[in-house]
Design an enzyme around this catalytic site. Structure first.
Site, PDB file in Angstrom:
ATOM      1  N   ASP A  37       1.054  -1.172  -0.139  1.00  0.00           N
ATOM      2  CA  ASP A  37       0.086  -0.040  -0.183  1.00  0.00           C
ATOM      3  C   ASP A  37       0.756   1.403   0.039  1.00  0.00           C
ATOM      4  O   ASP A  37       2.043   1.142   0.327  1.00  0.00           O
ATOM      5  CB  ASP A  37      -0.935   0.002   1.301  1.00  0.00           C
ATOM      6  CG  ASP A  37      -2.071   0.768   1.114  1.00  0.00           C
ATOM      7  OD1 ASP A  37      -2.053   1.978   0.807  1.00  0.00           O
ATOM      8  OD2 ASP A  37      -3.309   0.413   1.540  1.00  0.00           O
ATOM      9  N   ASP A  52       3.292   1.364  -4.862  1.00  0.00           N
ATOM     10  CA  ASP A  52       2.245   2.005  -5.776  1.00  0.00           C
ATOM     11  C   ASP A  52       2.105   0.941  -6.737  1.00  0.00           C
ATOM     12  O   ASP A  52       2.790   0.613  -7.649  1.00  0.00           O
ATOM     13  CB  ASP A  52       2.915   3.264  -6.151  1.00  0.00           C
ATOM     14  CG  ASP A  52       2.101   4.119  -7.057  1.00  0.00           C
ATOM     15  OD1 ASP A  52       0.912   3.586  -7.457  1.00  0.00           O
ATOM     16  OD2 ASP A  52       2.298   5.257  -7.203  1.00  0.00           O
ATOM     17  N   VAL A  53       0.780   0.588  -7.034  1.00  0.00           N
ATOM     18  CA  VAL A  53       0.448  -0.164  -7.738  1.00  0.00           C
ATOM     19  C   VAL A  53       0.501   0.084  -9.458  1.00  0.00           C
ATOM     20  O   VAL A  53       0.328  -0.746 -10.219  1.00  0.00           O
ATOM     21  CB  VAL A  53      -0.879  -1.192  -7.724  1.00  0.00           C
ATOM     22  CG1 VAL A  53      -0.952  -1.858  -6.364  1.00  0.00           C
ATOM     23  CG2 VAL A  53      -2.077   0.048  -7.863  1.00  0.00           C
ATOM     24  N   ASN A  79      -6.197  -5.638  -4.448  1.00  0.00           N
ATOM     25  CA  ASN A  79      -7.377  -5.013  -4.016  1.00  0.00           C
ATOM     26  C   ASN A  79      -7.441  -3.520  -4.195  1.00  0.00           C
ATOM     27  O   ASN A  79      -8.505  -2.828  -4.045  1.00  0.00           O
ATOM     28  CB  ASN A  79      -7.650  -5.443  -2.394  1.00  0.00           C
ATOM     29  CG  ASN A  79      -8.345  -4.544  -1.709  1.00  0.00           C
ATOM     30  OD1 ASN A  79      -9.654  -4.746  -1.822  1.00  0.00           O
ATOM     31  ND2 ASN A  79      -7.742  -3.770  -0.955  1.00  0.00           N
ATOM     32  N   TYR A 145     -14.323   3.876 -13.523  1.00  0.00           N
ATOM     33  CA  TYR A 145     -14.492   2.881 -12.303  1.00  0.00           C
ATOM     34  C   TYR A 145     -15.061   1.761 -12.991  1.00  0.00           C
ATOM     35  O   TYR A 145     -14.725   0.597 -12.565  1.00  0.00           O
ATOM     36  CB  TYR A 145     -15.253   3.587 -11.169  1.00  0.00           C
ATOM     37  CG  TYR A 145     -15.159   2.706  -9.923  1.00  0.00           C
ATOM     38  CD1 TYR A 145     -14.093   2.733  -9.069  1.00  0.00           C
ATOM     39  CD2 TYR A 145     -16.535   1.744  -9.483  1.00  0.00           C
ATOM     40  CE1 TYR A 145     -14.285   1.739  -7.950  1.00  0.00           C
ATOM     41  CE2 TYR A 145     -16.195   1.126  -8.586  1.00  0.00           C
ATOM     42  CZ  TYR A 145     -15.333   0.958  -7.787  1.00  0.00           C
ATOM     43  OH  TYR A 145     -15.408   0.169  -6.719  1.00  0.00           O
ATOM     44  N   LYS A 149     -13.633  -1.785 -13.476  1.00  0.00           N
ATOM     45  CA  LYS A 149     -14.459  -3.330 -12.674  1.00  0.00           C
ATOM     46  C   LYS A 149     -14.926  -4.182 -13.442  1.00  0.00           C
ATOM     47  O   LYS A 149     -14.492  -5.389 -13.392  1.00  0.00           O
ATOM     48  CB  LYS A 149     -15.119  -2.659 -11.565  1.00  0.00           C
ATOM     49  CG  LYS A 149     -14.602  -1.725 -10.542  1.00  0.00           C
ATOM     50  CD  LYS A 149     -13.474  -2.265  -9.847  1.00  0.00           C
ATOM     51  CE  LYS A 149     -12.931  -1.335  -8.577  1.00  0.00           C
ATOM     52  NZ  LYS A 149     -11.930  -2.294  -8.044  1.00  0.00           N
ATOM     53  N   THR A 180     -16.572   1.484   4.124  1.00  0.00           N
ATOM     54  CA  THR A 180     -15.074   1.610   4.204  1.00  0.00           C
ATOM     55  C   THR A 180     -14.770   3.071   3.825  1.00  0.00           C
ATOM     56  O   THR A 180     -15.719   4.079   3.594  1.00  0.00           O
ATOM     57  CB  THR A 180     -14.410   1.091   3.230  1.00  0.00           C
ATOM     58  OG1 THR A 180     -14.426   1.441   1.909  1.00  0.00           O
ATOM     59  CG2 THR A 180     -14.763  -0.383   3.157  1.00  0.00           C
TER      60      THR A 180
HETATM   61  N1  LIG Z   1     -16.375   0.065  -0.459  1.00  0.00           N
HETATM   62  C1  LIG Z   1     -17.112  -0.626  -1.563  1.00  0.00           C
HETATM   63  O1  LIG Z   1     -18.289  -0.110  -1.560  1.00  0.00           O
HETATM   64  C2  LIG Z   1     -16.599  -1.009  -2.278  1.00  0.00           C
HETATM   65  C3  LIG Z   1     -17.329  -1.860  -3.423  1.00  0.00           C
HETATM   66  C4  LIG Z   1     -16.839  -2.728  -4.173  1.00  0.00           C
HETATM   67  C5  LIG Z   1     -15.474  -2.863  -4.485  1.00  0.00           C
HETATM   68  N2  LIG Z   1     -14.849  -2.152  -3.806  1.00  0.00           N
HETATM   69  C6  LIG Z   1     -13.295  -1.956  -4.031  1.00  0.00           C
HETATM   70  O2  LIG Z   1     -12.551  -2.701  -2.981  1.00  0.00           O
HETATM   71  C7  LIG Z   1     -11.115  -2.086  -3.115  1.00  0.00           C
HETATM   72  C8  LIG Z   1     -10.892  -1.674  -1.730  1.00  0.00           C
HETATM   73  O3  LIG Z   1     -11.635  -0.403  -1.431  1.00  0.00           O
HETATM   74  P1  LIG Z   1     -12.081  -0.043   0.036  1.00  0.00           P
HETATM   75  O4  LIG Z   1     -13.396   0.343   0.118  1.00  0.00           O
HETATM   76  O5  LIG Z   1     -11.559  -0.958   1.116  1.00  0.00           O
HETATM   77  O6  LIG Z   1     -11.218   1.271  -0.117  1.00  0.00           O
HETATM   78  P2  LIG Z   1     -10.139   2.232   0.862  1.00  0.00           P
HETATM   79  O7  LIG Z   1     -10.021   3.599   0.278  1.00  0.00           O
HETATM   80  O8  LIG Z   1     -10.465   2.165   2.160  1.00  0.00           O
HETATM   81  O9  LIG Z   1      -8.882   1.322   0.535  1.00  0.00           O
HETATM   82  C9  LIG Z   1      -8.210   1.490  -0.584  1.00  0.00           C
HETATM   83  C10 LIG Z   1      -6.482   1.065  -0.271  1.00  0.00           C
HETATM   84  O10 LIG Z   1      -5.732   1.294  -1.451  1.00  0.00           O
HETATM   85  C11 LIG Z   1      -4.821   1.915  -1.430  1.00  0.00           C
HETATM   86  N3  LIG Z   1      -4.286   2.577  -2.654  1.00  0.00           N
HETATM   87  C12 LIG Z   1      -5.053   3.466  -3.441  1.00  0.00           C
HETATM   88  N4  LIG Z   1      -3.966   3.716  -4.393  1.00  0.00           N
HETATM   89  C13 LIG Z   1      -3.040   2.694  -4.347  1.00  0.00           C
HETATM   90  C14 LIG Z   1      -1.858   2.553  -5.161  1.00  0.00           C
HETATM   91  N5  LIG Z   1      -1.796   3.259  -6.234  1.00  0.00           N
HETATM   92  N6  LIG Z   1      -0.932   1.896  -4.960  1.00  0.00           N
HETATM   93  C15 LIG Z   1      -1.265   1.085  -3.597  1.00  0.00           C
HETATM   94  N7  LIG Z   1      -2.149   1.205  -2.667  1.00  0.00           N
HETATM   95  C16 LIG Z   1      -3.058   2.017  -3.168  1.00  0.00           C
HETATM   96  C17 LIG Z   1      -5.131   3.165  -0.304  1.00  0.00           C
HETATM   97  O11 LIG Z   1      -3.922   3.694   0.106  1.00  0.00           O
HETATM   98  C18 LIG Z   1      -5.885   2.307   0.654  1.00  0.00           C
HETATM   99  O12 LIG Z   1      -5.346   1.863   1.641  1.00  0.00           O
HETATM  100  C19 LIG Z   1     -11.140  -1.164  -4.343  1.00  0.00           C
HETATM  101  O13 LIG Z   1     -10.550  -1.595  -5.275  1.00  0.00           O
HETATM  102  C20 LIG Z   1     -12.530  -0.821  -4.267  1.00  0.00           C
HETATM  103  O14 LIG Z   1     -12.805  -0.284  -5.822  1.00  0.00           O
HETATM  104  C21 LIG Z   1     -15.163  -1.213  -2.935  1.00  0.00           C
END
Ligand SMILES: NC(=O)c1ccc[n+]([C@@H]2O[C@H](COP(=O)([O-])OP(=O)(O)OC[C@H]3O[C@@H](n4cnc5c(N)ncnc54)[C@H](O)[C@@H]3O)[C@@H](O)[C@H]2O)c1
Length: 238
Positions: A37, A52-53, A79, A145, A149, A180
């Site tokens: 992360d 950084d991904v 993720n 987005y 996805k 989240t």
């Molecule tokens: N929260 C929702 O409702 C939801 C629903 C479906 C899918 N998702 C997906 O789940 C995943 C996690 O989301 P979340 O809700 O836990 O979000 P979050 O913001 O709580 O966590 C995302 C994490 O990704 C990290 N991140 C962002 N850009 C990055 C990069 N370039 N390199 C490395 N790390 C990076 C951030 O620092 C953070 O810790 C995402 O892919 C999101 O699209 C979320």
């Protein structure tokens, strides 16, 4: 002994939200969980490699660091992601489009690339890529987005077919709305409307998504993964 005892897992975006809950669940189940992360997790049980991904050198460093320390990578949860709330295509914010695609789609693909190179050497591994309900259905003000996805889902199907003969399983998870920090980046009327769209009348908790991911990471899931993917996108278990 738990199913995941001794397994080595990388979770991108593992320091917040679903990724953090996944790391915590994997640790509880006996695995070594590494959060890859931008930020470190506030949980000392979780290992951390700053990553950084969107940066290939950063991803190479991640794989090299984990393999040097733990000698293998059994589980990848790709993720890390960001979201958006932007005007439709006629007013497309092209820079935002590129940024979201870079993180949410290309970031998953590149993370898979470098980790699966290691899994090929091992001839084993379980990859879980993060899609979303918004990759399955349309939603207002979601352009890159939704495209990213949906792309993750079908990219994952193709890789599942490609790598099944080598003992490497690919799955994608597509959660509904989850409680989240990501949702806090959206306008409050948007997050309010999300609850109304959830049949259970509440947002999902990150731990609930983590349970599914932990199952898919486990060898218990091999009966339904590495399977034939039908032309309609469904799976035939092997
Ligand atoms: N929260 C929702 O409702 C939801 C629903 C479906 C899918 N998702 C997906 O789940 C995943 C996690 O989301 P979340 O809700 O836990 O979000 P979050 O913001 O709580 O966590 C995302 C994490 O990704 C990290 N991140 C962002 N850009 C990055 C990069 N370039 N390199 C490395 N790390 C990076 C951030 O620092 C953070 O810790 C995402 O892919 C999101 O699209 C979320």
């Amino acid at each position: 002994m738990s199913e995941l005892t001794g397994k080595v897992a990388i979770v991108t975006g593992g320091s917040s939200g679903i990724g953090l809950a996944t790391c915590q669940r994997l640790v509880k189940d006996g695995a070594i969980a590494v959060s890859a992360d931008l930020e470190a997790p506030e949980d000392s049980r979780i290992k951390f490699v700053k990553t950084d991904v969107t940066d290939q050198r950063s991803l190479q460093n991640l794989v090299e660091t984990v393999v040097r320390q733990y000698h293998q990578i059994d589980i990848l949860v790709a993720n890390a992601g960001i979201t958006e709330h932007k005007a439709g295509v006629a007013d497309l914010d092209v820079a935002n489009w590129q940024r979201v695609i870079d993180v949410d789609l290309t970031g998953v693909v590149l993370t898979d690339k470098y980790v699966v190179q290691q899994m090929v050497k091992q001839q084993s591994g379980s990859v879980i890529n993060m899609s979303s309900i918004l990759g399955v259905v349309g939603a207002a003000n979601s352009q890159a987005y939704s495209a990213a996805k949906a792309g993750v889902a079908n990219f994952t199907r193709s890789q599942a077919v490609t790598y099944a003969p080598q003992g490497i399983r690919f799955n994608a998870v597509a959660p509904g709305y989850v409680n989240t920090p990501l949702l806090q980046t959206l306008p409050s009327d948007v997050t309010d409307s999300m609850v109304a769209k959830m049949p259970v009348g509440r947002l999902a908790e990150p731990s609930e998504i983590a349970s599914v991911i932990a199952f898919l990471a486990s060898d218990d899931a091999s009966i339904v993964t590495g399977a034939v993917i039908n032309a309609d996108g469904g799976y035939t278990a092997q």
